[in-house]
Design an enzyme around this catalytic site. Structure first.
Site, PDB file in Angstrom:
ATOM      1  CB  CYS A 224      -2.126   0.973   6.184  1.00 42.61           C
ATOM      2  SG  CYS A 224      -0.669   0.184   4.717  1.00 42.61           S
TER       3      CYS A 224
ATOM      4  CB  CYS B  57      -1.235  -0.286   1.067  1.00 42.85           C
ATOM      5  SG  CYS B  57      -1.925  -1.023   1.569  1.00 42.85           S
TER       6      CYS B  57
ATOM      7  CD  GLU C  47      -2.955   3.837   3.200  1.00 40.34           C
ATOM      8  OE1 GLU C  47      -2.192   3.159   2.048  1.00 40.34           O
ATOM      9  OE2 GLU C  47      -3.725   4.181   2.706  1.00 40.34           O
TER      10      GLU C  47
HETATM   11 ZN   LIG Z   1      -3.061  -1.041   3.466  1.00 39.92          ZN
END
Ligand SMILES: [Zn+2]
Length: 140
Positions: free
Chosen positions: A98, A64, A66
């Site tokens: 995350c 991801c 983040e």
């Molecule tokens: Zn994530």
């Protein structure tokens, strides 16, 4: 014991963070989901680290935006975060993985979710999104 960040996020800084998160969405590598995510992370030292989601044909190895931003920052010695702006098509919120990774460093950092037009969908401290998180103290 959780703590609130003592530094205020002024509106200009917040807007710049949002703008940066939207801008970096153009760099996303998301050929499978087509869900472009950009993130801009503000550290207590005042630096901004960006991240994009990076997918892989072996899906579980994708990461991801983040976490890309957080790992970039941590790999350069940063350990304390003020806020992260996350931009998606629909203002989606950070996933559980995350949230856990961010909580390791700054459980009260501000999470700002925006859509592609910059409309804010969520602006809340991380400990509201991940209450009772597993924390480093739990290993003591
Ligand atoms: Zn994530």
């Amino acid at each position: 014991m959780k703590r609130r960040n003592t530094l205020d996020l002024n509106p200009k800084t917040r807007d710049e963070l949002i703008k940066k998160a939207i801008e970096v969405r153009s760099l996303t590598y998301s050929p499978y989901s087509h869900y472009a995510v950009g993130a801009a992370l503000l550290t207590e030292s005042g630096k901004v680290y960006t991240g994009i989601n990076i997918e892989n044909s072996a899906y579980p190895t994708s990461i991801c935006a983040e976490r890309v931003a957080v790992f970039k920052a941590v790999s350069e010695g940063e350990r304390a975060f003020i806020a992260i702006a996350v931009a998606t098509d629909n203002g989606g919120s950070p996933c559980g993985s995350c949230r856990q990774v961010m909580s390791e460093f700054s459980p009260s950092m501000q999470i700002i979710d925006v859509d592609g037009a910059g409309i804010v969908h969520l602006d809340a401290p991380l400990d509201d999104l991940l209450p009772h998180a597993f924390r480093p103290e739990d290993l003591e």
